[in-house]
Write a protein that holds these residues in place. Structure first.
Motif: not given
Length: 396
Positions: A311-314, A336-337, A347-354
Motif C-alpha cells: 500500500a502506497v500513499k503519495v 489507483c485512486q 494518490m493511493t494504490d497497491r504497488v508491486q515493484g517499489l
C-alpha cells in the motif's frame, strides 16, 4: 547449406562467441571463400544487423536486425514480391534496381531471365506499367474502398499472416493486419489479449516491431520460440521459451516478452532489447490455466513483481502542472485512486515493484512527497541526500 541457413548460423556463431571470429575464419568454418562471407555480412547489415570488428578483424554483433525468409518458388509469390518492391517507391523502380534488390534480399538463386519473365507477366496482367526506364504499379488497379464481411476479414488476416511468413510485409500491410486483428477479435471475450501496455502507446522500432509481431502470433497460437538472447556484453545463448505475451513499460520505453516458467514458479520476462534472433520451433505448449497477462501485472508498476502488493500513499503538490501530468500518466491504472486537495493530489494504490515506483517518483522533484510506506519514504529521502551531497561536493 542454403544461403539463409548460412546467414542464420553466422549470426548465432558471432553472437555466442564474441570477438572470436573473423571473415577468414568463418569462411573456413563454412567451407566458402571470404568474399561470400563478406557478402553475407553486407546483406545482413542491410537488414538491420550491425557488426563491430577489433584491430584483428574479430567480429562482434552490435545490433540485431531482421532475418528475411526466402520467398516461395511459386511464380505468383515471386510476382507479388516484385510488385511490393515496385509499389514501395512512387517514382517506380528500374529493371536494374529490381534485379539488384531481389539478389540481395531473397535467398533463392533466381536468374535475371526468370525475373524478366515475372516482370513481363505483371505487365501482361496490367498490374505494372512502364514509364521510360521505370516500372510503376498501375493506379487503375488500386482498390480505393473495401468493405468486408466478418469471414472475409478473417480470411484476409490469414492471407496476410501467410504472406508475412513468405517475406516481410510493408508498413501499410502491417497496419492493416493490426486493424484486422482488432476487428476480428472484437467481442470475442474468450480470447485473452497477448499484449499489455503500461500507460502511453509505444513508438515502434523496426526490429522490435518485427519481434513483437512474431511473439504476439506465437503467444496466440501457443507455439514455443527459440531465442538467441544476450545480456549486455555476455556471450549469447539459445533458449526455448513458452511465450505468454508482451508487456510494454512506458517509463523505460521498453518491450518485454513474458514466458511460462516451471510449475509453481512465476512467469519469466525477457527484454526485447536483448533478443538477437527469434524463431518459432513448430512445437506447441499448454498455456498455464487461468493466466491472464493484464491480471498478472495488475499491481506491478513496471516489469518486476514482489510477493505481495504494498500500500502506497503519495502527495503531489500543484507545482508546474504536476497534478495534470499525474492524472495523464496514471489514467491506465485501475487500482489507483486520486483525491483532490488544496495542495494538489493524494494518490493511493497497491504497488508491486517499489524500486521502479521510486524511479518514477524522482521525476517529479520537489513536487512529490511519499507519505507511506516508511521504507519507500526513507528510500526517496536517501536518494535526495545523495543528490544534495553531489552538489555540495561540486561547490567545494
Amino acid at each position: 547449406m542454403s544461403k539463409a541457413d548460412r546467414k542464420r548460423d553466422l549470426i548465432v556463431r558471432i553472437a555466442k562467441e564474441p570477438w572470436q571470429h573473423s571473415v577468414a575464419s568463418l569462411a573456413e568454418v563454412f567451407g566458402v571463400d571470404a568474399t561470400t562471407i563478406a557478402r553475407d555480412l553486407k546483406q545482413l547489415s542491410e537488414s538491420g544487423f550491425s557488426f563491430a570488428a577489433n584491430d584483428s578483424g574479430r567480429l562482434y554483433l552490435s545490433q540485431s536486425g531482421s532475418l528475411r525468409q526466402a520467398p516461395a518458388k511459386d511464380p505468383i509469390i515471386r510476382q507479388l514480391e516484385i510488385l511490393r518492391f515496385v509499389a514501395s517507391d512512387m517514382e517506380g523502380k528500374s529493371h536494374g534496381e529490381i534485379v539488384k534488390w531481389y539478389a540481395s534480399h531473397c535467398d533463392l538463386e533466381i536468374s535475371e531471365r526468370t525475373l524478366e519473365r515475372a516482370i513481363k507477366e505483371l505487365r501482361q496482367k496490367d498490374l505494372v506499367v512502364q514509364e521510360g526506364e521505370k516500372y510503376k504499379v498501375n493506379p487503375a488497379k488500386v482498390v480505393s474502398h473495401l468493405f468486408l464481411e466478418a469471414k472475409e476479414k478473417a480470411l484476409l488476416l490469414e492471407a496476410l499472416a501467410l504472406a508475412e511468413g513468405v517475406a516481410p510485409l510493408p508498413d501499410e500491410a502491417k497496419s492493416v493486419a493490426t486493424l484486422l486483428k482488432r476487428l476480428v477479435s472484437k467481442g470475442e471475450s474468450n480470447k485473452r489479449s497477448p499484449v499489455y501496455v503500461h500507460g502511453r502507446s509505444p513508438v515502434y522500432d523496426l526490429t522490435v516491431s518485427n519481434f513483437c509481431r512474431q511473439i504476439e502470433g506465437a503467444a496466440r497460437s501457443q507455439t514455443k520460440l527459440r531465442l538467441l538472447y544476450r545480456k549486455l556484453d555476455e556471450p549469447a545463448s539459445e533458449r526455448i521459451v513458452k511465450p505468454l505475451g508482451l508487456v510494454y513499460y512506458w517509463v523505460l520505453d521498453k518491450w518485454y516478452l513474458v514466458t511460462a516458467a516451471e510449475a509453481g514458479a512465476p512467469a519469466k520476462t525477457y527484454s526485447l532489447d536483448h533478443i538477437l534472433l527469434c524463431e518459432e520451433t513448430g512445437e506447441n505448449f499448454e498455456r498455464p490455466q487461468g493466466f491472464e497477462l493484464k491480471e498478472h501485472f495488475k499491481h506491478a508498476w513496471g516489469i518486476f513483481r514482489g510477493d505481495e502488493p504494498t500500500a502506497v500513499k503519495v502527495r503531489f503538490r500543484d507545482y508546474f502542472s504536476v497534478p495534470q501530468r499525474v492524472r495523464e500518466e496514471l489514467s491506465h491504472r485501475e487500482t489507483c485512486q486520486l483525491t483532490e486537495t488544496e495542495e494538489g493530489l493524494i494518490m493511493t494504490d497497491r504497488v508491486q515493484g517499489l524500486e521502479e515506483f521510486a524511479v518514477w517518483l524522482r521525476g517529479f522533484g520537489p513536487a512529490v512527497e511519499v507519505i507511506e510506506p516508511a521504507e519507500l519514504r526513507q528510500k526517496v529521502v536517501q536518494e535526495l541526500r545523495r543528490t544534495l551531497a553531489g552538489y555540495e561536493e561540486g561547490e567545494a
